[in-house]
Design a protein around this motif. Structure first.
Motif, mmCIF file in Angstrom:
data_model
loop_
_atom_site.group_PDB
_atom_site.id
_atom_site.type_symbol
_atom_site.label_atom_id
_atom_site.label_comp_id
_atom_site.label_asym_id
_atom_site.label_seq_id
_atom_site.Cartn_x
_atom_site.Cartn_y
_atom_site.Cartn_z
ATOM 1 N N ARG A 94 1.413 6.541 73.965
ATOM 2 C CA ARG A 94 0.916 6.144 75.043
ATOM 3 C C ARG A 94 1.085 7.335 76.070
ATOM 4 O O ARG A 94 0.193 7.400 76.911
ATOM 5 N N ILE B 81 3.057 15.093 80.963
ATOM 6 C CA ILE B 81 1.717 14.627 81.626
ATOM 7 C C ILE B 81 1.255 15.539 82.478
ATOM 8 O O ILE B 81 0.031 16.122 82.724
ATOM 9 N N LEU C 171 -1.657 7.547 85.767
ATOM 10 C CA LEU C 171 -1.748 7.348 84.444
ATOM 11 C C LEU C 171 -0.840 6.709 83.853
ATOM 12 O O LEU C 171 -0.851 5.907 82.841
ATOM 13 N N LEU C 172 0.517 6.975 84.372
ATOM 14 C CA LEU C 172 1.764 6.063 83.861
ATOM 15 C C LEU C 172 1.533 4.464 83.964
ATOM 16 O O LEU C 172 1.876 3.676 83.187
ATOM 17 N N VAL D 176 -1.111 3.261 81.455
ATOM 18 C CA VAL D 176 -0.516 3.139 79.843
ATOM 19 C C VAL D 176 0.617 2.383 79.742
ATOM 20 O O VAL D 176 1.067 1.957 78.787
ATOM 21 N N ALA E 81 -2.067 9.089 78.071
ATOM 22 C CA ALA E 81 -1.947 9.448 79.549
ATOM 23 C C ALA E 81 -2.174 10.915 79.672
ATOM 24 O O ALA E 81 -3.060 11.511 80.614
ATOM 25 N N ARG E 82 -1.312 11.887 78.971
ATOM 26 C CA ARG E 82 -1.815 13.296 78.868
ATOM 27 C C ARG E 82 -3.328 13.553 78.619
ATOM 28 O O ARG E 82 -3.803 14.474 79.405
#
Length: 337
Positions: free
Chosen positions: A148, A103, A124-125, A128, A152-153
């Protein structure tokens, strides 16, 4: 939000020119989830790759948030692409990097400093549902978890648009559902526009607002998902819908019927009302349900029934008029034996 104007993409092959996308015009609104459906070779993946100029169109224009991407080059194009995230069928993660660094890679490429990268990756983690997987490698993840990470990326640089190219076709049904629910949640929270390429109508039925059907590089039908499910116009559209909503009654049952066979369709609130039972009582005819279901599309009910009616011909004719005044569709599909 996304305006596709007279888009054509032609490929040169050993056998000559092949048209992947043929003069497609389409408007996708801000904040909606738009599905593009078609079989392999329909041109849907070529179209989505043209939206972010991974492939440059042969002709036509791609306008995203007021900017014509086809007129941009170099740094301007790279900057515009940061606002368009993309997730892929086979995840495309870097196997030698941890989840965190997969990411963070997109953020480093955009020039973000290390402290802000750490904050953003953690956000982001959490979004998701993979906070506990930040230090593991892709090989240690399930297919759903890999996707997932891919989501996020794709969201790392706060894009306005998220492109999904067959993002769930490599996943089992339960995992597919969880990923679709995640995408819908992200769409609602961030008001991000999602363009979703698929050949599975269940995917479209689950989360899309509007949809287009492609065949041979051309859009053959487009509209609200609910309206297309309720009244498909093209044979290919009907074929796709039949994989989710079946109108078919086994031949053995049909061969045993003696009365008039009628297909009924009820939209919206009418789908849950007792129209058929009222009709049977009012006209004192016999009815036998052969097939029926109520589907929920965009949280709205769509009732589909096939039934056999028995009674005096004139009475049945009156009953059909009553149904026509209440139902969206009344179609006689057989006369029995």
């Amino acid at each position: 939000m996304i305006q596709i104007q007279n888009l054509t993409k032609t490929y040169m092959t050993k056998r000559g020119a092949v048209t992947g996308v043929d003069n497609v015009t389409m408007d996708i609104k801000k904040g909606e989830i738009f599905g593009i459906v078609g079989y392999s070779g329909a041109g849907k993946s070529s179209l989505i790759r043209c939206i972010n100029l991974l492939e440059r169109p042969t002709s036509g224009n791609i306008i995203v948030d007021g900017k014509d991407l086809t007129s941009l080059k170099g740094g301007e194009l790279r900057k515009a692409r940061l606002k368009i995230g993309m997730i892929f069928q086979h995840f495309s993660l870097i196997s030698q990097k941890t989840v965190y660094n997969n990411i963070a890679f997109a953020l480093r490429a955009a020039g973000m400093n290390a402290r802000d990268i750490d904050v953003r990756v953690s956000e982001l983690l959490e979004m998701v549902g993979l906070a506990e997987k930040r230090n593991v490698y892709p090989a240690q993840l399930s297919g759903g978890q890999k996707q997932r990470v891919g989501i996020a990326r794709a969201l790392a640089n706060n894009p306005d648009v998220l492109l999904c190219d067959e993002a769930t076709s490599a996943l089992d049904p339960n995992t597919t559902l969880s990923i679709l629910h995640l995408l819908k949640d992200i769409n609602r929270k961030l008001n991000i526009t999602i363009v979703l390429i698929t050949h599975e109508m269940n995917v479209v039925k689950e989360i899309c607002d509007r949809m287009a059907i492609m065949q041979g590089g051309v859009v053959i039908e487009e509209g609200q998902v609910y309206d297309i499910f309720a009244d498909p116009q093209q044979e290919l559209t009907k074929e796709f819908i039949s994989s989710v909503v079946s109108f078919n009654v086994p031949e053995q049952i049909l061969s045993e019927t003696e009365g008039l066979l009628v297909k009924l369709l009820f939209k919206g609130a009418m789908a849950g009302e007792g129209v058929v039972s009222d009709m049977l009582q009012k006209y004192q005819i016999k009815g036998n349900f052969l097939h029926g279901s109520i589907e929920y599309i965009q949280e709205r009910p769509l009732g589909i029934f096939i039934m056999e009616l028995k009674g005096e011909k004139a009475t049945i004719a009156e009953a059909l008029k009553y149904l026509e005044s209440r139902a969206t569709l009344v179609e006689v599909v057989g006369n029995g034996n």
